[in-house]
Design a protein around this motif. Structure first.
Motif, mmCIF file in Angstrom:
data_model
loop_
_atom_site.group_PDB
_atom_site.id
_atom_site.type_symbol
_atom_site.label_atom_id
_atom_site.label_comp_id
_atom_site.label_asym_id
_atom_site.label_seq_id
_atom_site.Cartn_x
_atom_site.Cartn_y
_atom_site.Cartn_z
ATOM 1 N N HIS A 36 43.835 43.187 48.624
ATOM 2 C CA HIS A 36 42.593 43.751 48.105
ATOM 3 C C HIS A 36 41.676 42.604 47.669
ATOM 4 O O HIS A 36 42.112 41.692 46.965
ATOM 5 C CB HIS A 36 42.878 44.680 46.924
ATOM 6 N N HIS B 116 41.285 46.577 39.516
ATOM 7 C CA HIS B 116 39.992 46.648 40.214
ATOM 8 C C HIS B 116 38.788 46.332 39.324
ATOM 9 O O HIS B 116 37.671 46.726 39.655
ATOM 10 C CB HIS B 116 39.812 48.033 40.870
ATOM 11 N N SER C 153 51.132 43.596 41.736
ATOM 12 C CA SER C 153 50.265 43.659 42.916
ATOM 13 C C SER C 153 50.980 43.225 44.200
ATOM 14 O O SER C 153 50.433 43.355 45.284
ATOM 15 C CB SER C 153 49.019 42.793 42.713
ATOM 16 N N ALA D 159 45.811 47.287 42.082
ATOM 17 C CA ALA D 159 45.357 46.678 43.343
ATOM 18 C C ALA D 159 46.536 45.963 43.980
ATOM 19 O O ALA D 159 47.278 45.248 43.308
ATOM 20 C CB ALA D 159 44.221 45.699 43.088
ATOM 21 N N ARG D 160 46.718 46.143 45.268
ATOM 22 C CA ARG D 160 47.819 45.513 45.992
ATOM 23 C C ARG D 160 47.318 44.286 46.733
ATOM 24 O O ARG D 160 46.137 44.170 47.076
ATOM 25 C CB ARG D 160 48.446 46.492 46.979
#
Length: 175
Positions: free
Chosen positions: A11, A54, A104, A7-8
């Motif tokens: 998010h 996530h 991330s 996840a970046r």
């Protein structure tokens, strides 16, 4: 095992407070931990928290490679380790600036104030206790990953944004 998608920044899962893991030994938790270890190694990274892949659960994996360990007491190399349902607390009043990056938030790093020493505890997938009192890189990586479980990204901890930038620019500046 499988490499998981990271996840970046931006998010929503990265800003959530994660839920406790009900059954650390459940097959799906063991599979998640194995996949997270593989993803961390592939990145390559020093740690990875479940929300970064996530999954809003209170667990993270980390390692302290020999090149990262310091001469600080209780900062020795440690292989791939999982900490499920962790508790982290400072072990003293001293704080230090620690250079950090994050899978991330790729391409950036910063000097982040962290507790110099911490005590942490949790369990592994077999329910065995993990943790202890640590300092140095070990203390920093545990604090960084633990923050992810409460929806905190390292820039949120910063107090001097002059020490924040792109990896290449920071290297050119000797930081």
């Amino acid at each position: 095992m499988a490499i998981l998608k990271i996840a970046r920044m931006g998010h929503p899962v990265l800003l959530e407070k994660c839920q406790p893991v009900a059954d650390p030994g459940a097959p799906e938790i063991r599979r998640l931990v194995a996949d997270m270890m593989e993803t961390m190694e592939d990145a390559p990274g020093a740690g990875l928290a479940a929300p970064q892949v996530h999954i809003p659960l209170r667990l993270f994996v980390f390692r302290v490679q020999p090149t990262r360990a310091s001469d600080v007491p209780d900062d020795t190399p440690i292989g791939n380790t999982v900490v499920i349902n962790p508790i982290v607390e400072p072990a003293g009043e001293e704080r230090v600036l620690r250079w950090e990056g994050c899978l991330s938030i790729p391409g950036l790093r910063a000097a982040v104030p962290r507790w110099a020493r911490i005590r942490y505890s949790g369990v592994d997938c077999d329910g065995n206790p993990v943790g202890g009192e640590v300092g140095g890189f070990h203390a920093g990586v545990v604090q960084h990953e633990y923050d992810h479980l409460d929806g905190i990204l390292y820039p949120m901890r910063m107090n001097d944004f002059r020490l924040f930038g792109f990896n290449e620019e920071m290297s050119r500046a000797g930081l």
